[in-house]
Design a protein around this motif. Structure first.
Motif, PDB file in Angstrom:
ATOM      1  N   ILE A  42       0.839  -1.210   0.000  1.00  0.00           N
ATOM      2  CA  ILE A  42       0.000   0.000   0.000  1.00  0.00           C
ATOM      3  C   ILE A  42       0.870   1.254   0.000  1.00  0.00           C
ATOM      4  O   ILE A  42       0.570   2.239  -0.688  1.00  0.00           O
ATOM      5  CB  ILE A  42      -1.002  -0.014   1.186  1.00  0.00           C
ATOM      6  CG1 ILE A  42      -2.032  -1.131   0.946  1.00  0.00           C
ATOM      7  CG2 ILE A  42      -1.707   1.333   1.339  1.00  0.00           C
ATOM      8  CD1 ILE A  42      -3.124  -1.272   1.995  1.00  0.00           C
ATOM      9  N   ALA A  43       2.005   1.198   0.716  1.00  0.00           N
ATOM     10  CA  ALA A  43       2.917   2.360   0.726  1.00  0.00           C
ATOM     11  C   ALA A  43       3.389   2.663  -0.699  1.00  0.00           C
ATOM     12  O   ALA A  43       3.408   3.827  -1.131  1.00  0.00           O
ATOM     13  CB  ALA A  43       4.105   2.082   1.640  1.00  0.00           C
ATOM     14  N   GLY A  44       3.741   1.614  -1.453  1.00  0.00           N
ATOM     15  CA  GLY A  44       4.198   1.805  -2.836  1.00  0.00           C
ATOM     16  C   GLY A  44       3.101   2.383  -3.709  1.00  0.00           C
ATOM     17  O   GLY A  44       3.320   3.320  -4.496  1.00  0.00           O
ATOM     18  N   MET A  45       1.889   1.856  -3.529  1.00  0.00           N
ATOM     19  CA  MET A  45       0.778   2.316  -4.372  1.00  0.00           C
ATOM     20  C   MET A  45       0.366   3.737  -4.028  1.00  0.00           C
ATOM     21  O   MET A  45      -0.105   4.482  -4.886  1.00  0.00           O
ATOM     22  CB  MET A  45      -0.397   1.340  -4.221  1.00  0.00           C
ATOM     23  CG  MET A  45      -1.487   1.539  -5.234  1.00  0.00           C
ATOM     24  SD  MET A  45      -0.873   1.553  -6.938  1.00  0.00           S
ATOM     25  CE  MET A  45      -1.075  -0.150  -7.360  1.00  0.00           C
ATOM     26  N   THR A  46       0.567   4.136  -2.773  1.00  0.00           N
ATOM     27  CA  THR A  46       0.245   5.516  -2.384  1.00  0.00           C
ATOM     28  C   THR A  46       1.171   6.500  -3.103  1.00  0.00           C
ATOM     29  O   THR A  46       0.730   7.546  -3.612  1.00  0.00           O
ATOM     30  CB  THR A  46       0.380   5.681  -0.847  1.00  0.00           C
ATOM     31  OG1 THR A  46      -0.467   4.713  -0.235  1.00  0.00           O
ATOM     32  CG2 THR A  46      -0.026   7.058  -0.392  1.00  0.00           C
TER      33      THR A  46
END
Ligand code: B1M
Length: 212
Positions: A42-46
């Protein structure tokens, strides 16, 4: 660089093989699946979402990142879904009409499956009639709808209206979620429930079927 940061970077770079391998490595090293999800995928996609909004990257980059994230989710799936006893009830799940975003919806499905729900996933771009017909056909107690676009979230209202129109509101509950939604919007369209994220969606669905 720690494993979670590397996972986030490979999501951003759209590298499914690297994401898959690093996610497996993190699990093997004892990192909790929820942590790999939150701090890696999720951090990457944010970061991707922010870069897209600022026009630093373009749609094909976002699509590649989404594929990379899905490959990581597949690695986490067995552990995220572990421990469920499949008797909690049936949920029909899908992304609202006109909307092709499915990563959050898939996550909700994985966690509901893990909590023992039998999930019928209708995919993306689902018309209102299909949600309701499918819930009736499969005897589902809950319809879960995801929307990621401000232009498509309004379509959720039609599903709620159709459930009422057909006199099904006392046996089929509707829960909605997705990044642009709020509790107030869910109330305004007459939905029975709203959840901010996939984990709280499980709690909300349990409440709706009286299992919490
Ligand atoms: Co799109 N996109 N996209 N996109 N995309 C967003 C949503 C956007 C915010 C990007 C931006 O501008 N910063 C923006 C929407 C703006 C708006 O409406 N206000 C946007 C846009 C504009 C578009 C297009 C219109 C772009 C274009 O064509 N010009 C287009 C629309 C296509 C369509 O749907 N008709 C489009 C296309 C795409 C891709 C196909 C390239 C790809 C989707 C691939 C896929 O899903 N398979 C994509 C992606 C990946 C994104 C971002 C970058 C990431 C979304 C995501 O997967 N997040 C997104 C920006 C962002 O959100 N940061 C963006 C990770 C996921 C885990 O989170 O889905 O929010 P999320 O799910 C969360 C919660 O919301 C919640 O639980 C999850 C977490 O636990 N949740 C629920 C979700 N559903 C739930 C249901 C529930 C309960 C909780 O109960 C039933």
């Amino acid at each position: 660089m720690d494993l979670l940061t590397r996972i986030a970077n490979e999501v951003r770079a759209g590298e499914p093989d690297a994401v898959r391998a690093l996610a497996a490595e993190a699990l093997a090293a004892g990192v909790a699946p929820a942590e790999v999800l939150r701090g890696g995928l999720i951090a990457g996609m944010t970061v991707v979402g922010d870069a897209f909004r600022l026009r630093e990257i373009f749609l094909p980059d976002v699509l590649l990142a989404a594929r990379a994230m899905q490959s990581g989710l597949e690695v986490l799936r067995p552990q995220l879904a572990a421990g469920g006893v499949p008797t909690a009830g049936r949920v029909v799940l899908g992304t609202v009409r006109g909307d092709l975003h499915d990563i959050g919806k898939n996550l909700v499905g994985i966690l509901l499956g893990g909590a023992g729900f039998d999930v019928i996933d209708l995919g993306v771009d689902v018309p209102p009639e299909r949600f309701v017909d499918s819930a009736v056909e499969h005897g589902a107690a809950v319809i879960g709808i995801s929307a990621l676009l401000t232009t498509t979230m309004v379509g959720m209202r039609e599903v709620v209206a159709l459930v009422r129109e057909r006199g099904l509101a006392d046996r089929i509950k509707v829960i909605v979620g997705g990044a642009p939604l709020t509790e107030a919007f869910a109330r305004e369209i007459g939905a029975d429930g709203y959840a901010y994220d996939a984990a709280s969606a499980v709690g909300r669905v349990k409440q709706l079927v009286g299992a919490a």
